[in-house]
Design a protein around this motif. Sequence first.
Motif, mmCIF file in Angstrom:
data_model
loop_
_atom_site.group_PDB
_atom_site.id
_atom_site.type_symbol
_atom_site.label_atom_id
_atom_site.label_comp_id
_atom_site.label_asym_id
_atom_site.label_seq_id
_atom_site.Cartn_x
_atom_site.Cartn_y
_atom_site.Cartn_z
ATOM 1 N N ASP A 228 20.729 -53.998 -2.769
ATOM 2 C CA ASP A 228 20.141 -52.826 -2.107
ATOM 3 C C ASP A 228 19.672 -51.771 -3.107
ATOM 4 N N GLN A 229 20.338 -51.743 -4.250
ATOM 5 C CA GLN A 229 19.938 -50.764 -5.266
ATOM 6 C C GLN A 229 18.805 -51.297 -6.141
ATOM 7 N N ILE A 230 18.857 -52.578 -6.432
ATOM 8 C CA ILE A 230 17.889 -53.148 -7.370
ATOM 9 C C ILE A 230 16.525 -53.382 -6.714
ATOM 10 N N LYS A 231 16.538 -53.864 -5.475
ATOM 11 C CA LYS A 231 15.289 -54.249 -4.816
ATOM 12 C C LYS A 231 14.248 -53.120 -4.767
ATOM 13 N N PRO A 232 14.626 -51.934 -4.261
ATOM 14 C CA PRO A 232 13.605 -50.865 -4.205
ATOM 15 C C PRO A 232 13.063 -50.493 -5.593
ATOM 16 N N LEU A 233 13.909 -50.601 -6.604
ATOM 17 C CA LEU A 233 13.460 -50.276 -7.960
ATOM 18 C C LEU A 233 12.457 -51.319 -8.449
ATOM 19 N N LEU A 234 12.770 -52.563 -8.170
ATOM 20 C CA LEU A 234 11.925 -53.662 -8.617
ATOM 21 C C LEU A 234 10.588 -53.653 -7.876
ATOM 22 N N ASP A 235 10.624 -53.221 -6.614
ATOM 23 C CA ASP A 235 9.396 -53.189 -5.815
ATOM 24 C C ASP A 235 8.352 -52.236 -6.385
ATOM 25 N N LYS A 236 8.806 -51.311 -7.212
ATOM 26 C CA LYS A 236 7.870 -50.359 -7.827
ATOM 27 C C LYS A 236 7.059 -51.002 -8.955
ATOM 28 N N HIS A 237 7.558 -52.129 -9.473
ATOM 29 C CA HIS A 237 6.879 -52.784 -10.599
ATOM 30 C C HIS A 237 6.458 -54.186 -10.177
ATOM 31 N N LYS A 238 5.225 -54.295 -9.750
ATOM 32 C CA LYS A 238 4.741 -55.543 -9.165
ATOM 33 C C LYS A 238 4.847 -56.737 -10.116
ATOM 34 N N THR A 239 4.335 -56.563 -11.334
ATOM 35 C CA THR A 239 4.343 -57.687 -12.281
ATOM 36 C C THR A 239 5.771 -58.104 -12.603
ATOM 37 N N LEU A 240 6.606 -57.116 -12.859
ATOM 38 C CA LEU A 240 8.010 -57.416 -13.151
ATOM 39 C C LEU A 240 8.645 -58.156 -11.973
ATOM 40 N N ARG A 241 8.352 -57.678 -10.780
ATOM 41 C CA ARG A 241 8.878 -58.288 -9.557
ATOM 42 C C ARG A 241 8.559 -59.787 -9.506
ATOM 43 N N SER A 242 7.322 -60.106 -9.963
ATOM 44 C CA SER A 242 6.853 -61.492 -9.856
ATOM 45 C C SER A 242 7.539 -62.427 -10.866
ATOM 46 N N ILE A 243 8.171 -61.876 -11.893
ATOM 47 C CA ILE A 243 8.837 -62.729 -12.890
ATOM 48 C C ILE A 243 10.351 -62.527 -12.835
ATOM 49 N N SER A 244 10.820 -61.902 -11.756
ATOM 50 C CA SER A 244 12.246 -61.577 -11.668
ATOM 51 C C SER A 244 12.892 -62.152 -10.418
ATOM 52 N N GLU A 245 14.182 -62.357 -10.514
ATOM 53 C CA GLU A 245 14.972 -62.723 -9.340
ATOM 54 C C GLU A 245 16.177 -61.803 -9.275
ATOM 55 N N ILE A 246 16.552 -61.425 -8.068
ATOM 56 C CA ILE A 246 17.773 -60.635 -7.918
ATOM 57 C C ILE A 246 18.891 -61.580 -7.521
ATOM 58 N N ARG A 247 19.997 -61.505 -8.219
ATOM 59 C CA ARG A 247 21.170 -62.305 -7.881
ATOM 60 C C ARG A 247 22.274 -61.347 -7.431
ATOM 61 N N PRO A 248 22.488 -61.272 -6.148
ATOM 62 C CA PRO A 248 23.456 -60.297 -5.636
ATOM 63 C C PRO A 248 24.865 -60.585 -6.158
ATOM 64 N N ALA A 249 25.577 -59.524 -6.528
ATOM 65 C CA ALA A 249 26.959 -59.659 -6.992
ATOM 66 C C ALA A 249 27.859 -58.866 -6.062
ATOM 67 N N GLU A 250 29.041 -59.415 -5.807
ATOM 68 C CA GLU A 250 29.961 -58.756 -4.875
ATOM 69 C C GLU A 250 30.568 -57.492 -5.458
#
Lengths: 338, 338
Positions: A33-55
Motif C-alpha cells: 500500500d505504501q510502495i504502489k502509489p510511489l511507484l505509480d508516479k514513475h511509469k518507466t520504473l513501474r514497468s521494470i519493477s515488481e512489488i513483493r508484499p512483506a508481512e
Amino acid sequence: MGGDLAPKMVVRGANIARKRHPDVKFLFYGVEDQIKPLLDKHKTLRSISEIRPAETVITADEKPSQALRGGRKSSMRLAIDAVSGGEAVCAVSAGNTGALMAMAKFVLKTMPGIDRPAIASFFPTLRGESVMLDLGANIQCDAQNLAQFAIMGDVFARTVLGTVRPSVGLLNVGSEDLKGSDTLREAASILREASLINFHGFIEGDDIAGGTVDVVVTDGFSGNIALKTAEGTARLYTEFLRRAFKHSLITQLGYVFARPALNKLKSRVDPRRYNGAMFLGLNGICVKSHGGTDAKGFANAIGVAIDMYGHGFLGKIREELEALQEPQGAVATAAESV
Amino acid sequence: MGGDLAPKMVVRGANIARKRHPDVKFLFYGVEDQIKPLLDKHKTLRSISEIRPAETVITADEKPSQALRGGRKSSMRLAIDAVSGGEAVCAVSAGNTGALMAMAKFVLKTMPGIDRPAIASFFPTLRGESVMLDLGANIQCDAQNLAQFAIMGDVFARTVLGTVRPSVGLLNVGSEDLKGSDTLREAASILREASLINFHGFIEGDDIAGGTVDVVVTDGFSGNIALKTAEGTARLYTEFLRRAFKHSLITQLGYVFARPALNKLKSRVDPRRYNGAMFLGLNGICVKSHGGTDAKGFANAIGVAIDMYGHGFLGKIREELEALQEPQGAVATAAESV
C-alpha cells in the motif's frame, strides 16, 4: 522499508539508478500500500519493477538476534532470500545494519576460507579513493580475520576499482613494526609471510584520508570509529566554512564570488557520493545504504551493488580463495589449523 | 631539543609565550652551543631564561625502555627532573612521545587512585571545545582505567576549561547500552553506579566533532586513531578546498573575494591552535607538543602547561581523588580491590 525517508527515497533512488543502469530490474519488498502509489508516479520504473508484499518490517532498534528469529517474513529477509534463491543478483537496504548483516550471514553464508564477513566502504583521499574494512561487523577480530579482510579488500580493489596491485595497510597507532596489539603484529606477520598481496605494513589514522594505501584493514571497532570520526570532522569543517562566510558583510560578499568553487567542494565531499557499504565475504551481494540518505544517495548504493555484480566480484574472490586453499596458501591453511 | 625544527622553534615559541604570560621564566634543557646563539637574539627572553646543558638528546626513534635506561642525562629527562624537584612547575617537549611518557611516569609517578596516566587534548567541536583522553598512552585499557580517565577528564574540564558539570561520554560503536566490548559496558556501569560525574553514556565517532559531550573517554588505541583520522580528514578537506578554488579562472577570481572568510576558517582549524597534549594522572605537569609544529604551535603548548598550573589542576585532582578514597567513592574503592 528501511531508512529515515523510506520507502519514498528508495523508490526515487531506484528511479535515478535505472537511468544510469538501463538493464536493471527492481524487486521492491515491503508494504504494498505504501510502495504502489510511489511507484505509480514513475511509469518507466513501474514497468521494470515488481512489488513483493512483506508481512513485517524490521525496525531500526530491533536486535539482530530478534530480527533473525522473528523476521522471517520481513521485507529485509525476503530481499536477501531473493539473492540466495537466485531471483535477484543483489540486495540493497537502508535499514537496521545489525539485522541486515545477521540475516545476510545466516541466509547467504560466508564463503569457504572466510570466517567472518566484513563491511567495506569507499573513502575519498588525497590520491583518489580507498577501501576500508571492517567498518563495524566484527567488534573483536583475531589475526586470521584481519588477514582474510586484507585478501577480500585486495580482490575488491582489483576487480571493482580496477587498481593494479593495490597496496594494503593495517590500521595501527604507529607505523613501526613494534606498535599496537599482539593481534595486529600477528596479522602483519601472516600477511608479510604469505606474500599474497602487496602488504604495505602498518598505517595510522591520518593515512586513511592521506591515501597512503588502497585498502585499509582494521577491526570493526576501530573502523567504525575512524569512519564516524571522519564524517563528524567533515561536517564540522563544512559548518566552520559556512560560519566563516556568514561572519561579516565582506565575507558574505565574498561568498557570492566563491560560490562556484564552494559548489565544487560540496559535490566533492558529498557523503551521498560515498553511500553504500558492501558486505564482503558472503555468497551473495548485499549493500547497506546510510539510513539518513536521500534518493540520490540511495541511487549510489544501488550503483555500488550493480558494480560489484557487473565486475564479477563474487566469482573472482571465490577463485582467489580456492587458490589459497592449495597447500602453498598460507593464510587459508593457517586459518584451518586454528 | 625535540621536534623537527628544534631547538629554534622552541626558543621562538618561548619568546611568543613570554609575551602572553609575563610572569613566566624558562629553563632550556639541551645543547648549549645550539641554544645560546638562538637565545641571544631575544634580549627579553634571555633575561628570564637559563640554559641547562644536557649531555645527551633523546632521538625520535628511540624506544621508551631504551630512553629510560640510557637517557638519564638527556635534556628530556633533566626537564622532567626539574618538575619533580620543584625547580620548574611544568615541562614542555616536542620530542619522542613514548620516551616522554615513560620518563614522566617513572620520575613523577602516578597519583594515588590512578593506575595509569593518560594523554589528553582539546578538540574543536560544533559547540566549542571538548577534551579527549587517552590519545595513545595505553593501547589496552580495563574498565577501571577508563573510569579513572573519566574522573581525570571531568576534573580537567571543570578546573582548566571552567565547564560547569561537564558531560562525559565513552567512545563506542553505537550509543545503545548493549553495544561494544565487555570492558566498555563494565566501565559504563561503574560510572553510572558511582554517579560521581555527569556521565552521558556511550557516544560514537561523529559525536567527537559534534560536541555531544565535554569529555570523550576512550582507550589509547581508539583515541589515537580518532585523533589522527580527524587530523587527516581536516587536511583532506583543506586540500579539496584549495583545489576547488584553483579549478578555473572564475573560481580563482572567487578566491580573491573569499579570502577574508577563508583566512577566518584557516585560523579556526589551525592545528597549532590545538597543539599541546597533556599528560594527566601524574604528580606534575608535562605537556607534549606536536613534533612538526612551529614557534606559534609550541607557544600554545607552553600556554596549555601554564594554564594547567595556573588553574591548580594538580591540587584539584588530588582533592577529588582523596574524596574518592572515602568508603562511598565507588571507583577508587573498586580500583583498590582489583
